[in-house]
Scaffold this motif. Structure first.
Motif, PDB file in Angstrom:
ATOM      1  N   ARG A 197       3.859  -3.127  -4.181  1.00 35.03           N
ATOM      2  CA  ARG A 197       2.634  -3.587  -4.052  1.00 35.03           C
ATOM      3  C   ARG A 197       1.892  -3.650  -2.643  1.00 35.03           C
ATOM      4  NH1 ARG A 197       0.287  -8.279  -7.897  1.00 35.03           N
ATOM      5  NH2 ARG A 197      -2.031  -8.282  -7.400  1.00 35.03           N
ATOM      6  N   GLN A 198       3.205  -4.404  -1.914  1.00 33.16           N
ATOM      7  CA  GLN A 198       2.618  -4.857  -0.668  1.00 33.16           C
ATOM      8  C   GLN A 198       2.464  -3.299   0.403  1.00 33.16           C
ATOM      9  OE1 GLN A 198       5.818  -5.816   2.512  1.00 33.16           O
ATOM     10  NE2 GLN A 198       4.729  -7.508   2.785  1.00 33.16           N
ATOM     11  N   LYS A 199       3.460  -2.327   0.097  1.00 31.56           N
ATOM     12  CA  LYS A 199       3.044  -1.069   0.984  1.00 31.56           C
ATOM     13  C   LYS A 199       1.851  -0.318   0.356  1.00 31.56           C
ATOM     14  CE  LYS A 199       6.871  -1.435   3.240  1.00 31.56           C
ATOM     15  NZ  LYS A 199       6.762  -1.886   4.585  1.00 31.56           N
ATOM     16  N   ASN A 200       1.438  -0.593  -0.878  1.00 33.92           N
ATOM     17  CA  ASN A 200       0.336   0.054  -1.493  1.00 33.92           C
ATOM     18  C   ASN A 200      -1.134  -0.530  -0.617  1.00 33.92           C
ATOM     19  OD1 ASN A 200       0.739   2.412  -2.889  1.00 33.92           O
ATOM     20  ND2 ASN A 200       1.759   1.060  -4.163  1.00 33.92           N
ATOM     21  N   ALA A 201      -0.996  -2.024  -0.451  1.00 31.19           N
ATOM     22  CA  ALA A 201      -1.919  -2.833   0.249  1.00 31.19           C
ATOM     23  C   ALA A 201      -2.068  -2.460   1.273  1.00 31.19           C
ATOM     24  CB  ALA A 201      -1.693  -4.187  -0.122  1.00 31.19           C
ATOM     25  N   LEU A 202      -0.886  -2.007   2.247  1.00 28.93           N
ATOM     26  CA  LEU A 202      -1.016  -1.884   3.768  1.00 28.93           C
ATOM     27  C   LEU A 202      -1.742  -0.368   3.709  1.00 28.93           C
ATOM     28  CD1 LEU A 202       2.436  -2.746   5.246  1.00 28.93           C
ATOM     29  CD2 LEU A 202       0.012  -3.282   6.014  1.00 28.93           C
ATOM     30  N   SER A 203      -1.371   0.569   3.095  1.00 24.34           N
ATOM     31  CA  SER A 203      -2.061   1.785   2.770  1.00 24.34           C
ATOM     32  C   SER A 203      -3.413   1.654   2.766  1.00 24.34           C
ATOM     33  CB  SER A 203      -1.360   2.700   1.854  1.00 24.34           C
ATOM     34  OG  SER A 203      -1.762   3.997   1.840  1.00 24.34           O
ATOM     35  N   LEU A 204      -3.819   0.980   1.669  1.00 23.91           N
ATOM     36  CA  LEU A 204      -5.249   0.556   1.570  1.00 23.91           C
ATOM     37  C   LEU A 204      -6.094   0.267   2.824  1.00 23.91           C
ATOM     38  CD1 LEU A 204      -5.354  -0.781  -2.034  1.00 23.91           C
ATOM     39  CD2 LEU A 204      -6.036   1.724  -1.320  1.00 23.91           C
ATOM     40  N   GLN A 205      -5.500  -0.873   3.477  1.00 27.05           N
ATOM     41  CA  GLN A 205      -6.056  -1.312   4.618  1.00 27.05           C
ATOM     42  C   GLN A 205      -6.249  -0.380   5.836  1.00 27.05           C
ATOM     43  OE1 GLN A 205      -3.581  -4.336   6.290  1.00 27.05           O
ATOM     44  NE2 GLN A 205      -4.486  -4.090   8.520  1.00 27.05           N
ATOM     45  N   GLN A 206      -5.351   0.595   6.014  1.00 28.54           N
ATOM     46  CA  GLN A 206      -5.188   1.644   7.024  1.00 28.54           C
ATOM     47  C   GLN A 206      -6.464   2.572   6.574  1.00 28.54           C
ATOM     48  OE1 GLN A 206      -4.111   1.411  10.113  1.00 28.54           O
ATOM     49  NE2 GLN A 206      -2.967  -0.368   9.559  1.00 28.54           N
ATOM     50  N   THR A 207      -6.558   2.799   5.261  1.00 23.29           N
ATOM     51  CA  THR A 207      -7.415   3.772   5.151  1.00 23.29           C
ATOM     52  C   THR A 207      -8.775   3.428   5.397  1.00 23.29           C
ATOM     53  OG1 THR A 207      -6.068   4.617   3.017  1.00 23.29           O
ATOM     54  CG2 THR A 207      -8.456   5.197   2.944  1.00 23.29           C
ATOM     55  N   GLY A 208      -9.146   2.113   4.974  1.00 23.59           N
ATOM     56  CA  GLY A 208     -10.455   1.425   5.150  1.00 23.59           C
ATOM     57  C   GLY A 208     -10.598   1.454   6.871  1.00 23.59           C
ATOM     58  N   ALA A 209      -9.484   1.326   7.749  1.00 23.52           N
ATOM     59  CA  ALA A 209      -9.857   1.227   9.357  1.00 23.52           C
ATOM     60  C   ALA A 209      -9.980   2.688   9.940  1.00 23.52           C
ATOM     61  CB  ALA A 209      -8.303   0.515   9.845  1.00 23.52           C
ATOM     62  N   LEU A 210      -9.314   3.538   9.203  1.00 24.96           N
ATOM     63  CA  LEU A 210      -9.742   4.919   9.512  1.00 24.96           C
ATOM     64  C   LEU A 210     -11.041   5.373   9.116  1.00 24.96           C
ATOM     65  CD1 LEU A 210      -8.545   7.951  10.670  1.00 24.96           C
ATOM     66  CD2 LEU A 210      -7.840   8.115   8.218  1.00 24.96           C
ATOM     67  N   SER A 211     -11.550   4.973   8.103  1.00 28.30           N
ATOM     68  CA  SER A 211     -12.802   5.300   7.583  1.00 28.30           C
ATOM     69  C   SER A 211     -13.736   4.562   8.765  1.00 28.30           C
ATOM     70  CB  SER A 211     -13.163   4.682   6.090  1.00 28.30           C
ATOM     71  OG  SER A 211     -14.477   4.837   5.961  1.00 28.30           O
ATOM     72  N   ALA A 248       0.667   5.474   4.655  1.00 28.99           N
ATOM     73  CA  ALA A 248       0.626   6.225   3.279  1.00 28.99           C
ATOM     74  C   ALA A 248       1.925   6.773   3.177  1.00 28.99           C
ATOM     75  CB  ALA A 248      -0.475   7.322   3.793  1.00 28.99           C
ATOM     76  N   GLN A 249       2.703   7.314   4.202  1.00 31.64           N
ATOM     77  CA  GLN A 249       4.167   7.595   4.000  1.00 31.64           C
ATOM     78  C   GLN A 249       4.894   6.877   3.451  1.00 31.64           C
ATOM     79  OE1 GLN A 249       6.329   8.752   7.665  1.00 31.64           O
ATOM     80  NE2 GLN A 249       6.590  10.875   6.707  1.00 31.64           N
ATOM     81  N   ARG A 250       4.846   5.273   4.133  1.00 30.86           N
ATOM     82  CA  ARG A 250       5.659   4.197   3.522  1.00 30.86           C
ATOM     83  C   ARG A 250       5.269   4.017   1.965  1.00 30.86           C
ATOM     84  NH1 ARG A 250       4.104   1.949   8.585  1.00 30.86           N
ATOM     85  NH2 ARG A 250       5.930   2.291  10.163  1.00 30.86           N
ATOM     86  N   ALA A 251       3.876   4.209   1.684  1.00 32.32           N
ATOM     87  CA  ALA A 251       3.546   3.996   0.156  1.00 32.32           C
ATOM     88  C   ALA A 251       3.982   4.945  -0.633  1.00 32.32           C
ATOM     89  CB  ALA A 251       2.155   3.541   0.366  1.00 32.32           C
ATOM     90  N   GLY A 252       4.005   6.108  -0.101  1.00 35.75           N
ATOM     91  CA  GLY A 252       4.527   7.342  -1.037  1.00 35.75           C
ATOM     92  C   GLY A 252       5.962   7.128  -1.243  1.00 35.75           C
ATOM     93  N   ILE A 253       6.783   6.550  -0.248  1.00 39.82           N
ATOM     94  CA  ILE A 253       8.136   6.418  -0.526  1.00 39.82           C
ATOM     95  C   ILE A 253       8.392   5.178  -1.736  1.00 39.82           C
ATOM     96  CG2 ILE A 253      10.236   5.389   0.384  1.00 39.82           C
ATOM     97  CD1 ILE A 253       9.463   7.028   3.091  1.00 39.82           C
ATOM     98  N   ALA A 254       7.671   4.291  -1.354  1.00 39.00           N
ATOM     99  CA  ALA A 254       7.557   3.029  -2.297  1.00 39.00           C
ATOM    100  C   ALA A 254       7.279   3.543  -3.763  1.00 39.00           C
ATOM    101  CB  ALA A 254       6.741   1.997  -1.864  1.00 39.00           C
ATOM    102  N   ASN A 255       6.341   4.439  -3.812  1.00 34.28           N
ATOM    103  CA  ASN A 255       5.655   4.925  -5.134  1.00 34.28           C
ATOM    104  C   ASN A 255       6.770   5.786  -5.735  1.00 34.28           C
ATOM    105  OD1 ASN A 255       3.550   3.398  -4.736  1.00 34.28           O
ATOM    106  ND2 ASN A 255       2.196   5.121  -3.980  1.00 34.28           N
ATOM    107  N   GLN A 316       0.510  -0.628  -9.325  1.00 32.41           N
ATOM    108  CA  GLN A 316       0.494  -1.598  -8.364  1.00 32.41           C
ATOM    109  C   GLN A 316      -0.552  -1.405  -7.230  1.00 32.41           C
ATOM    110  OE1 GLN A 316       2.579  -4.450  -7.800  1.00 32.41           O
ATOM    111  NE2 GLN A 316       3.335  -3.868 -10.163  1.00 32.41           N
ATOM    112  N   LEU A 317      -0.888  -0.197  -7.077  1.00 30.28           N
ATOM    113  CA  LEU A 317      -1.937   0.501  -6.267  1.00 30.28           C
ATOM    114  C   LEU A 317      -3.190  -0.130  -6.598  1.00 30.28           C
ATOM    115  CD1 LEU A 317      -3.067   2.031  -3.773  1.00 30.28           C
ATOM    116  CD2 LEU A 317      -3.170   4.149  -5.261  1.00 30.28           C
ATOM    117  N   SER A 318      -3.482   0.015  -7.892  1.00 27.76           N
ATOM    118  CA  SER A 318      -4.711  -0.448  -8.576  1.00 27.76           C
ATOM    119  C   SER A 318      -4.802  -1.959  -8.325  1.00 27.76           C
ATOM    120  CB  SER A 318      -4.778  -0.142 -10.008  1.00 27.76           C
ATOM    121  OG  SER A 318      -4.834   1.288 -10.288  1.00 27.76           O
ATOM    122  N   LEU A 319      -3.794  -2.630  -8.556  1.00 28.55           N
ATOM    123  CA  LEU A 319      -3.669  -4.263  -8.318  1.00 28.55           C
ATOM    124  C   LEU A 319      -4.195  -4.523  -7.023  1.00 28.55           C
ATOM    125  CD1 LEU A 319      -0.580  -5.515 -10.197  1.00 28.55           C
ATOM    126  CD2 LEU A 319      -3.037  -5.361 -11.258  1.00 28.55           C
TER     127      LEU A 319
END
Length: 584
Positions: A197-211, A248-255, A316-319
């Motif tokens: 869940r933590q890795k997915n939250a980090l990925s979402l944060q970075q997606t927002g920053a990229l946007s 995203a890579q770390r989240a993919g590994i976690a997923n 977990q990504l949805s949460l």
């Protein structure tokens, strides 16, 4: 109040039970499709669990006894079971697809309405790109949760539960051998879920920053080209893209961390059933058909478990997405309309259109005030100019006049009433605001001029009443006249439209915040004609850096370092400004 969203807050802000309750609330009003989906899911699962027993019966009876007619009859019945399972599965997919799209539609409306209800300070504290990511990406993840992930998770758990019960009922020793590896999986999943869940939250944060970086580059592309700093923005984008890629890579590994482990446990279970099953066959404690059924039930248990490994990561990504949306929805706007209250006699200037009484203002708690102990009154029909150096508080003063902000302490009154006691519509009807950068809505010039007016508003009648024929003639010379689309207008033409739009509202107070700073002299003369046709009761407030733009003001206020003092006429204002410059 702090409006900055915690984009780096990776830990859940609410207990898991509360989170699940909130998610359930998003679909609680869709009872009919949910009931139909549940019925279809149970039918599909029942057919899937019944089929192995029928196969065992066919092997142990029809085939073992050489009864060809029984084989044909039972096989046809089995085919019917598969057909019912197919229809039920199709129905549950369709119904939950409807639920997911409805959630997406409702949630995006809810988030957007929440954004509209928040004050200007919120948008100054947060990047637009991150907000867009919450509206688009995070709500999309929740839509996928309800349209696909949730029903597949529930279906998998129901199928696994049914398979486990049947394995234990049919032969409890063999059932325990088959289920033993699942205990290890449960412990591992419980331990690793917070990390996923933590890795997915980090990925979402970075997606927002990229946007946010992309939007900033596109919005300011003209400046980038003018200063030839493509290299700078390329480097910034590379850094943001690199951070997003790594997250995203770390989240993919976690997923994907669960999937190989679940596959290994399934193979261990099959091997255990094979070894112990063959032993039971040799002891004549198990039939061939029942052993085949057991292998099917092992697949019915561990195949969904492998799906759960993938779906759990999506869950977990949805949460994590819901955490980001909940944070936004939980914000409250303190700038609500306050109940009217009787004013103390003598506490106000009865002749003032607008009055500041002991106003202090601070953007963020703990910082030094932008305005301090400000007192002044504006009378009807006069022109007031507010001048001073950059950062002195001029635009903040204008924002307080139109209630873009509320004072930290003190009162701003309009016609003797606390500005906070007026409804948004009352305030908009009485106060017009013209900004330095004009904003027009998508549509024609005529549609923009009518914006904010009542349904019975007639443009031609209002133009005649305010004697705006000359300035309207400048718009009618456009290629398509008043039907010209707003995106085809120049900056000066857009500002002219915004001026006329503000004047057509016949306001009691018209605020011009550097409204003529970026236009040519020809357009500025047209705008002067617009202002000259204002009704006699309209009070004008001109915010300016340059003194030559406020020569005709009746009274000039000098704004500097949080204080506002009356500078008198134009010559007095020049002398005051020069003295302040020497002191600086």
């Amino acid at each position: 109040m702090n409006y900055r969203l915690q984009t780096d807050a990776l830990q859940p802000t609410a207990p898991k039970q509360q989170t699940l309750k909130e998610l359930a609330g998003l679909i609680s009003h869709q009872k009919k499709p949910l009931v139909l989906t549940l019925v279809a899911l149970l039918i599909n699962t029942a057919m899937g669990l019944w089929a192995p027993i029928m196969v065992a019966y066919i092997i142990d009876h029809a085939i073992a006894q050489g009864d060809f007619s029984a084989l044909i009859r039972e096989s046809a019945f089995l085919l019917g079971v598969y057909g019912v399972a197919f229809v039920a599965n199709y129905q549950q997919v369709i119904r939950m697809g409807e639920v997911g799209q409805t959630v997406l539609f409702d949630l995006r409306n809810r988030v957007f309405c929440q954004l509209q209800a928040l004050p200007l300070a919120f948008f100054q504290a947060n990047k637009a790109g991150d907000l867009i990511a919450r509206i688009n990406n995070d709500t999309g993840h929740l839509s996928s949760l309800f349209s696909e992930t949730l029903v597949r998770l529930i279906g998998s758990f129901v199928l696994m539960g049914g398979a486990a019960v049947l394995m234990v009922v049919l032969h409890w020793q063999l059932g325990l051998v088959a289920l033993a590896p699942a205990l290890l999986l449960w412990i591992t999943t419980a331990m690793l879920s917070p990390w996923v869940r933590q890795k997915n939250a980090l990925s979402l944060q970075q997606t927002g920053a990229l946007s946010s970086h992309i939007q900033e580059s596109l919005d300011n592309f003209k400046v980038i080209v003018a200063f030839e700093r493509r290299d700078y923005f390329r480097q910034r984008f590379f850094q943001a893209n690199q951070a997003n890629y790594q997250a995203a890579q770390r989240a993919g590994i976690a997923n994907q961390v669960f999937s190989p482990l679940y596959g290994l446990m399934a193979q261990w279970a099959q091997l255990g059933v094979l070894i112990y099953g063959v032993f039971l066959l040799s002891q004549q404690q198990l039939s061939v058909g029942l052993l085949v059924a057991y292998f099917t039930y092992v697949s019915r248990f561990y195949d969904p478990l492998r799906q759960v490994a993938i779906l759990w990561s999506s869950f977990q990504l949805s949460l994590a997405s819901w955490e980001r949306i909940r944070e936004l929805l939980a914000l409250e706007n303190p700038m609500q309309q306050k109940p009217s209250r009787p004013e103390h006699p003598g506490a106000q200037n009865q002749d003032a259109v607008l009055e500041f009484e002991a106003v202090d203002f601070t953007y963020d708690e703990g910082q030094s005030p932008v305005l301090s102990s400000v007192n002044f009154a504006l009378e009807a029909g006069k022109t007031y100019a507010f001048v001073g150096p950059t950062g002195g508080g001029k635009s903040t003063t204008a924002g307080l006049m139109s209630r873009l902000y509320d004072p930290t302490t003190g009162i701003v009154r309009l016609h003797g009433k606390d500005l906070r006691t007026l409804s948004n519509q009352e305030r908009a009807d009485k106060i017009s605001f013209i900004l330095q950068e004009p904003f027009l809505f998508e549509g024609s010039v005529a549609e923009n001029l009518r914006y904010g007016q009542s349904e019975d508003f007639v443009l031609a009648d209002k133009v005649k009443q305010l004697q705006l024929h000359e300035v309207m003639a400048a718009l009618e010379t456009l290629p398509e006249g008043l039907d010209t689309q707003s995106e085809h207008l120049s900056l000066g033409q857009k500002q002219l439209v915004s001026f006329i739009r503000a004047v057509l509202k016949d306001p009691d107070l018209l605020i011009l915040d550097e409204a003529t700073a970026n236009i040519d002299t020809t357009t500025e003369s047209l705008l002067e004609k617009v202002l000259n046709h204002l009704p006699a009761h309209t009070t004008r407030v001109v915010i300016a850096h340059r003194l030559n733009t406020i020569e005709n003001a009746d009274i000039i206020f000098f704004v500097n370092e949080g204080h506002i003092q009356q500078a008198g006429d134009f010559s007095e204002a020049v002398n005051l400004l020069l003295s302040q410059t020497r002191q600086t």
